[in-house]
Design a protein around this motif. Structure first.
Motif, PDB file in Angstrom:
ATOM      1  N   ILE A 321      -2.760  -4.156   3.072  1.00  0.00           N
ATOM      2  CA  ILE A 321      -3.308  -3.067   2.267  1.00  0.00           C
ATOM      3  C   ILE A 321      -4.835  -3.149   2.169  1.00  0.00           C
ATOM      4  N   ASN A 322      -5.413  -4.309   2.461  1.00  0.00           N
ATOM      5  CA  ASN A 322      -6.856  -4.491   2.379  1.00  0.00           C
ATOM      6  C   ASN A 322      -7.284  -5.414   3.528  1.00  0.00           C
ATOM      7  N   PRO A 323      -8.236  -5.011   4.360  1.00  0.00           N
ATOM      8  CA  PRO A 323      -9.178  -3.888   4.227  1.00  0.00           C
ATOM      9  C   PRO A 323      -8.638  -2.560   4.732  1.00  0.00           C
ATOM     10  N   TYR A 324      -7.432  -2.537   5.245  1.00  0.00           N
ATOM     11  CA  TYR A 324      -6.827  -1.288   5.685  1.00  0.00           C
ATOM     12  C   TYR A 324      -5.314  -1.415   5.536  1.00  0.00           C
ATOM     13  N   SER A 325      -4.638  -0.290   5.542  1.00  0.00           N
ATOM     14  CA  SER A 325      -3.183  -0.289   5.503  1.00  0.00           C
ATOM     15  C   SER A 325      -2.641  -0.286   6.931  1.00  0.00           C
ATOM     16  N   ASN A 326      -1.374  -0.646   7.065  1.00  0.00           N
ATOM     17  CA  ASN A 326      -0.794  -0.872   8.394  1.00  0.00           C
ATOM     18  C   ASN A 326      -0.004   0.334   8.896  1.00  0.00           C
ATOM     19  N   TRP A 327      -0.509   0.955   9.958  1.00  0.00           N
ATOM     20  CA  TRP A 327       0.165   2.079  10.598  1.00  0.00           C
ATOM     21  C   TRP A 327       0.617   1.694  12.016  1.00  0.00           C
TER      22      TRP A 327
END
Length: 434
Positions: A321-327
């Motif tokens: 969720i940090n530094p980005y969310s997982n797609w």
């Protein structure tokens, strides 16, 4: 090209035993339970006007307390879908973002009570503003509230074309993957030395929808000349997607590099967005859905549709969720909502019903266990991923609400045939084109 061989071997895709209706929970009982869940959780997404934000605003709640661009659109869509009078929340979301646009037409994709929140560059708002305005105006039967912010909305559209449109290709791009909202989409890049590098299927489809909505609004506001221009822009982008991004041989829409035109052969959730608006003829759309979306080796799991093909080497279900969310694998409800619309559009009604029930069952299970939801789900187990307890402030599960509310809309539509406005809005936009 191994993935193509694999797809061809799976041209006949049927529902597995785990997906058969007899193995699913009773849809009516599930709808009753999920409605009770959401009656408690949904109000957490509404905040009163505060500081820089002059109108009541929508937040994902739980881990996030900011007003985000497409998050707010999807949350507002749910509220409007449940009760047309509640389209006021979507209206206020539009007013909040449009009112934040500067003289150049730039508006940040995230706004807080302290002001716009820049992320990884300028992080311009995604193309959802006009779509939100159109839905709110239709439901409220009132277009006049748009007039004071109409000049700002036009500036926002013009800014996007100046900064995110490639006239050579007639297509649209993101500054980076983070700006797309699918933070680490493997079909894009976050390489700081390779910004604005990829002609994106999702950015181009959103542009079609935004221009189509602007055309309808321009007609309503007495600006037929602008409406004609906006319709022409939508149609030109539609043609460019088919000409530049569609591969009949692969039965797939691909992203491409702007500099060389090289195809980005990554099968991600965003590749399927043209199907939401019926860009392909029925037979071709069904072929793409059968080869990839309903293919267990690619996108379909027993818990919904993955955000990245299971065959991709970077596929995973990590809780990030940090530094980005997982797609790069997990199930996202907003993406599955768009897949659901595509399934209905191309006649996969049983599969659409399965998807709505499956997502609702996993979400209800999540709420029963945690009291709230997660922002994404493990595609292989259906368990909630982020935020974990360790990722939550103070080590107490923060939860998430946001666009997961769309699960109720899908299930209501499938069980009762009501609250299907989420499907009909795509028809409104499509019919606005010449």
């Amino acid at each position: 090209m191994q993935f193509l061989v694999l797809a061809i071997l799976n041209t006949t895709v049927t529902l597995s035993i785990a997906q058969s209706p007899s193995n699913q929970p009773d849809a009516k009982a599930l709808l009753h339970d999920l409605t009770a869940d959401f009656d408690r959780l949904a109000p957490q997404t509404i905040r009163p006007a505060d500081g820089y934000i002059q109108y009541p605003f929508l937040i994902p709640a739980g881990y996030y307390n900011q007003m985000w661009d497409w998050d707010g659109f999807f949350i507002g869509l749910h509220w409007a879908n449940q009760d047309p009078a509640n389209a006021k929340y979507l209206r206020d979301w539009v007013l909040g973002f449009a009112g934040s646009a500067d003289q150049d037409g730039y508006v940040a994709g995230c706004i807080t009570p302290k002001g716009p929140r820049p992320l990884v560059g300028k992080f311009a708002m995604k193309p959802f503003l006009a779509q939100g305005a159109l839905i709110a105006a239709q439901d409220l039967n009132d277009y006049e509230w748009i007039r004071p912010v109409w000049p700002a909305m036009k500036r926002v559209v013009d800014y996007r074309k100046r900064t995110q449109f490639d006239p050579k290709w007639g297509l649209w791009f993101w500054d980076n993957a983070m700006q797309s909202g699918a933070d680490n989409n493997a079909a894009l890049t976050n390489d700081a030395s390779d910004r604005s590098a990829i002609l994106a299927v999702d950015a181009s489809v959103y542009a079609i929808r935004e221009y189509s909505a602007m055309a309808v609004l321009a007609d309503r506001l007495g600006e037929p000349a602008d409406a004609k221009i906006y319709r022409a822009e939508a149609l030109a982008t539609r043609h460019a997607i088919l000409r530049q991004l569609w591969s009949p041989r692969d039965a797939m829409f691909w992203n491409r590099r702007r500099d060389t035109g090289t195809v980005v052969r990554v099968i991600a959730w965003s590749n399927f967005l043209p199907l939401v608006d019926g860009v392909l003829p029925r037979d071709e759309g069904r072929r793409m859905i059968l080869l990839y979306l309903l293919n267990p080796t690619q996108m379909r799991s027993e818990h919904g549709f993955r955000s990245l093909s299971r065959f991709d080497p970077v596929y995973n279900n990590d809780a990030i969720i940090n530094p980005y969310s997982n797609w790069r694998g997990p199930i996202w409800i907003n993406a599955n909502f768009l897949d659901w619309i595509a399934l209905r559009r191309y006649g996969f009604n049983e599969e659409a019903h399965w998807l709505a029930v499956t997502l609702a069952a996993d979400i209800h299970r999540d709420i029963t266990r945690w009291g709230s939801m997660h922002e994404d789900y493990d595609a292989e187990s259906g368990d909630g991923l982020a935020p974990t307890v360790a990722q939550s402030p103070g080590g107490k599960f923060a939860g998430f609400v946001g666009w997961n509310l769309l699960a109720e809309d899908m299930l209501q539509c499938e069980v009762t045939g009501q609250h299907c406005m989420t499907v009909s809005i795509t028809e409104t936009l499509q019919h606005s084109q010449p």
